[in-house]
Enzyme design. Structure first.
Site, PDB file in Angstrom:
ATOM      1  N   HIS A 155      42.640  40.476  -2.298  1.00  0.00           N
ATOM      2  CA  HIS A 155      41.649  41.200  -1.476  1.00  0.00           C
ATOM      3  C   HIS A 155      40.573  41.845  -2.360  1.00  0.00           C
ATOM      4  CE1 HIS A 155      44.628  40.914   1.831  1.00  0.00           C
ATOM      5  NE2 HIS A 155      45.491  41.174   0.859  1.00  0.00           N
ATOM      6  N   SER A 276      14.429  38.635 -15.600  1.00  0.00           N
ATOM      7  CA  SER A 276      13.646  38.880 -14.386  1.00  0.00           C
ATOM      8  C   SER A 276      12.189  39.049 -14.786  1.00  0.00           C
ATOM      9  CB  SER A 276      14.179  40.145 -13.708  1.00  0.00           C
ATOM     10  OG  SER A 276      13.144  40.777 -12.986  1.00  0.00           O
ATOM     11  N   LYS A 282      17.125  43.072 -16.913  1.00  0.00           N
ATOM     12  CA  LYS A 282      18.003  42.100 -16.250  1.00  0.00           C
ATOM     13  C   LYS A 282      18.390  40.901 -17.112  1.00  0.00           C
ATOM     14  CE  LYS A 282      19.193  41.911 -12.399  1.00  0.00           C
ATOM     15  NZ  LYS A 282      18.466  41.662 -11.155  1.00  0.00           N
ATOM     16  N   GLU A 289      25.075  30.870 -10.331  1.00  0.00           N
ATOM     17  CA  GLU A 289      24.556  30.977  -8.960  1.00  0.00           C
ATOM     18  C   GLU A 289      24.087  29.616  -8.446  1.00  0.00           C
ATOM     19  OE1 GLU A 289      21.730  34.327  -8.551  1.00  0.00           O
ATOM     20  OE2 GLU A 289      22.729  35.125 -10.314  1.00  0.00           O
TER      21      GLU A 289
END
Ligand code: ARG
Length: 464
Positions: A155, A276, A282, A289
């Site tokens: 979980h 970024s 970043k 992804e």
């Protein structure tokens, strides 16, 4: 002029021609088309269906086309209807009337089914190889981290201590099943449909087995209607690739989480991350992804293909021309995902200390604490209840099970003794989980060795 122009009185409409044409994508199968035609021509000659002399001329002509394509002296004509008509047309240009005999006892329907099978056999081998390389990377990282303690989750809540090596080996198991699926679908792919003709076989005395043997295939299809209209081999490959992408997507999701400041379990190499345009701090895990995103695309290819096939009556229908782009896209996508993913994993840095710190929080040794009481003779349910009370006490006092004084333990259950601290040390918790398939470093090392052995054996047996 079309191959089939005889029955028609006017030229095809330009838009219809473009709509109908498949050469822009089936040109990929040019080598398979030529190899298939060579095997067919050789068999026609051997069976005296055409003269041995014409058979030789056809094979030499096809070889010269292959050579010229390879050297660049010949370009594929993208205005042709498909790769089959282009090659036959070019052959006839080169060797004259003998070229017109190549299509004896054959239809484009059995020809395209053969070409696609041959092409996908090659791609399945490439995929198999790429997954093996990814497994090598995983096994190396797993070995290096066989005793790197991390929290295991259910979980997405910290649950019980495991090792990073054990976590990685879960993915190795998935990818190994993917390899088995690829090998399995290749078995049914490697069957020759040639001789099925357009749909009803042929009246010529073909030696279908000989053609299959020349093409290193395992046998011939049993039913001519099925031979031309079966695309299960595409569906099976797409299904296997979709499952593989499920695995890579789950793995990617974890990589993304582990890179975040909330976890910081790993650091990706700068070569496999991006920045970024606005936020200077970043470092984004774009590769992971993209792999996660591209899984959707591969599932789409499978759904598209299932939908194309589901309503078409026997035998060949032009709908089936839609098979190629779906399966080509899936193969290309998975190959690039597996390769890039392997390189990213190979260069990542594992932040062991952060994993250890995270494992020390969240009472992930509570089960082991209960097991300690069970070994002292308490029923598990009573032990579970006592440790639940201990955890509540720790939360109230802002302590951990390691830092809670023994007197507090003994107030809740008299069976606790100072050796409880050894029993709940994370190292002990992990090392004692020696059950087969468990996270104990010894088990993980054993699992890695066993997997290496299996892969070596399978590589020897693989018919690639
Ligand atoms: N381009 C076609 C395909 O990919 C080849 C088979 C054509 N057969 C036919 N009868 N029109 O399916």
């Amino acid at each position: 002029m079309k191959l089939w122009a005889g029955r028609f009185q006017s030229e095809i409409d330009q838009k219809t021609n473009d709509f109908n044409s498949s050469i822009s994508f089936d040109c990929r199968m040019v080598h398979e088309d030529i190899k298939g035609s060579m095997a067919h021509a050789a068999m026609l000659g051997a069976q005296n269906i055409i003269s041995p002399d014409e058979s030789r001329k056809i094979i030499d002509g096809l070889q010269s086309i292959l050579d010229d394509l390879q050297s660049g002296a010949l370009q594929i004509d993208k205005t042709a209807e498909d790769i089959h008509t282009f090659i036959e047309g070019e052959l006839t240009k080169r060797i004259g009337d003998s070229g017109k005999r190549l299509h004896t006892a054959r239809s484009r329907n059995d020809q395209v089914a053969l070409d696609l099978r041959l092409y996908l056999i090659g791609k399945t081998d490439e995929l198999h190889n790429a997954v093996c390389k990814l497994l090598d990377v995983i096994l190396r990282q797993a070995q290096q981290h066989a005793d790197t303690i991390m929290p295991g989750y259910t979980h997405l809540q910290r649950a019980q201590p495991i090792t990073f090596g054990h976590h990685l080996m879960a993915y190795a198991e998935m990818l190994h099943r993917d390899l088995e699926r690829l090998s399995d679908c290749k078995k049914r792919m490697a069957i020759s449909p040639l001789g099925s003709g357009a749909l009803a076989g042929t009246t010529y005395p073909l030696d279908r087995e000989k053609v299959a043997e020349n093409l290193h295939l395992n046998g011939v299809t049993n039913n001519s209607l099925d031979g031309v209209s079966d695309r299960d081999f595409c569906l099976e490959l797409l299904s296997a690739l979709s499952i593989l992408m499920v695995h890579l997507s789950r793995f990617s999701e974890e990589i993304i989480l582990w890179c975040s400041w909330e976890f910081k379990f790993i650091e990706l190499s700068d070569a496999f991350a991006t920045g970024s345009s606005i936020m200077p701090q970043k470092k984004n895990p774009d590769i992971a992804e993209l792999v996660r995103g591209k899984s959707g695309r591969v599932f789409g290819d499978l759904m598209g293909m299932l939908t194309v096939m589901k309503g078409i009556p026997l035998a060949y229908n032009k709908d089936m021309q839609e098979d190629k782009e779906a399966v080509f896209d899936a193969v290309d996508t998975v190959l690039i995902c597996v390769d890039t993913f392997a390189a990213m994993l190979d260069t990542m840095t594992v932040l062991k200390d952060n994993m250890r710190t995270a494992a020390a929080k969240g009472f992930i040794n509570a089960t082991d604490c209960a097991d300690y009481l069970v070994y002292k003779g308490l029923p598990f349910r009573d032990a579970y209840k006592a440790v639940g009370q201990l955890v509540a006490l720790c939360i109230e006092k802002n302590l951990t099970l390691e830092t809670l004084p023994i007197e507090e333990y003994q107030k809740i259950c008299a069976d606790f003794a100072p050796d409880v601290y050894d029993a709940i040390a994370l190292e002990t918790c992990v090392q004692k989980r020696l059950v087969k398939g468990g996270p104990a470093p010894d088990c993980v090392s054993h699992e890695i060795e066993a997997m290496r052995k299996t892969l070596r054996k399978e590589a020897e047996e693989y018919d690639g």
